[in-house]
Design an enzyme around this catalytic site. Structure first.
Site, short mmCIF file in Angstrom:
data_model
loop_
_atom_site.label_atom_id
_atom_site.label_comp_id
_atom_site.label_asym_id
_atom_site.label_seq_id
_atom_site.Cartn_x
_atom_site.Cartn_y
_atom_site.Cartn_z
N GLU A 17 0.85 -1.19 0.00
CA GLU A 17 0.00 0.00 0.00
C GLU A 17 0.89 1.24 0.00
O GLU A 17 1.85 1.32 0.76
CB GLU A 17 -0.90 -0.01 1.25
CG GLU A 17 -1.80 1.22 1.30
CD GLU A 17 -2.88 1.10 2.37
OE1 GLU A 17 -3.59 0.09 2.40
OE2 GLU A 17 -3.00 2.04 3.16
N GLU A 157 -20.04 -6.02 14.13
CA GLU A 157 -18.94 -5.89 13.17
C GLU A 157 -19.06 -6.95 12.06
O GLU A 157 -19.01 -6.64 10.87
CB GLU A 157 -17.61 -6.09 13.93
CG GLU A 157 -16.36 -5.98 13.09
CD GLU A 157 -16.02 -4.53 12.76
OE1 GLU A 157 -16.38 -3.63 13.52
OE2 GLU A 157 -15.40 -4.31 11.70
#
Ligand code: FAD
Length: 286
Positions: A17, A157
């Site tokens: 990334e 979640e």
């Protein structure tokens, strides 16, 4: 190439990334970083995107295009939706199609003071549904082994993650973590909930003391004692912290690979030394 193809027939990914530099002239300097990163033959490189307002979004597209055209590596463009309406997301999608970019990491973006929200997309899953209906991108999504800070509990979640995957998310990239046991536990909960897409762990080698403190306040990642000892002992010794931080990240990565994870996503922080050292450390690990 669509990133989801990598995992068919048991393939594993190595990805990096990076973020677009803030200043225009630094966009050229990033070539030095990309020269090294791309030499390491990652399966894809993802490029971060501003959360909205005064953002770096055109630079994200420019950088993703460069990765594809000049370096022949597959880019994944991060795209946040909280501050954009459908029309603006269409504009981004068209720019990506024109650049031959096939992969989007679909994100909501952080809710922050001063960030002007728009009405069209409340959650990342809303944008996933929209993009999947209109376009043919491979969609990746974010996941949080230690819970997103806004989630009240792990049940919510996982429930919301399931919605995001059912909407068409094909690969999940995780928030960074320092305790592999928490990742394995999370992965198991995903499987129990029939979230069957690849869940790729995100690893950030810690090489600066200030960075560790920022990370902890941002994402609440738990510090195992073994990691805390490194930070305490080498906080003021840059070289030692670099060596120990890299060794810690490598031990995490080797454990993840030998435990059968589908890939490793490395937060490089635009530091090619990190990526090079990690790749050297795992070059014979299969
Ligand atoms: P969502 O999936 O929408 O989830 C956000 C919260 O809402 C969670 O608590 C979730 O449980 C909850 N939720 C979801 N759906 C529902 C529902 N239907 N009802 C109630 N609650 C719900 N940010 C950037 O600005 N730029 C970047 O480039 C960037 N890259 C990232 C890369 C990775 C790998 C990761 C892990 C994060 C990244 N982020 C980035 C940060 C991200 O934008 C924030 O963490 C943001 O707060 C949440 O985004 P999300 O896409 O995970 O949101």
């Amino acid at each position: 190439m669509k990133v989801s193809e990598i995992y068919k027939n048991g393939g594993r990914s190595l990805s990096f990334e990076i973020f677009p530099p803030k200043k225009d002239d630094e966009l050229n300097n990033i070539d030095d970083t990309l020269d090294v990163l791309c030499e390491l033959e990652p399966d894809f490189i993802s490029v971060t995107f501003g959360a909205g307002g005064s953002c770096n979004c055109n630079k994200t597209i420019e950088l993703a295009r460069k990765i594809k055209e000049k370096y022949k590596v597959e880019p994944v463009m991060h795209l946040t939706c909280l501050c954009y309406d459908r029309h603006e997301i269409d504009e981004f999608a068209k720019a990506l199609i024109d650049s031959g970019i096939e992969n989007i990491l679909a994100l909501r973006g952080d809710v922050r003071e001063g960030v002007m929200k728009k009405e069209d997309f409340t959650y990342a899953s809303d944008m996933v549904t929209y993009l999947k209906e209109k376009y043919d991108f491979c969609i990746l999504g974010a996941c949080y082994p230690e819970r997103h800070p806004e989630s009240a509990n792990m049940v919510d979640e996982i429930k919301h993650l399931k919605t995001k995957v059912s909407a068409g998310t094909e690969v999940l990239l995780s928030q960074l973590f320092f305790d592999n046991a928490l990742f394995y536990d999370f992965r198991e909960k995903c499987r129990i909930a029939n979230i069957d897409v690849p869940v790729i762990p995100g690893i950030m080698p810690v090489i600066k003391a200030a960075q560790i403190k920022r990370m902890v306040s941002m994402c609440n990642a738990a510090f195992p004692i073994r990691f805390q000892k490194i930070v305490d002992r080498y906080e003021n010794n840059k070289e030692a912290l670099f060596d120990a931080g890299m060794a810690y990240a490598l031990s995490q990565i080797i454990d993840l690979i030998t435990s059968g994870t589908e890939g490793i996503h490395l937060y490089t922080m635009n530091n090619s030394c990190i990526a090079r050292r990690i790749c050297e450390g795992i070059k014979n690990i299969v």
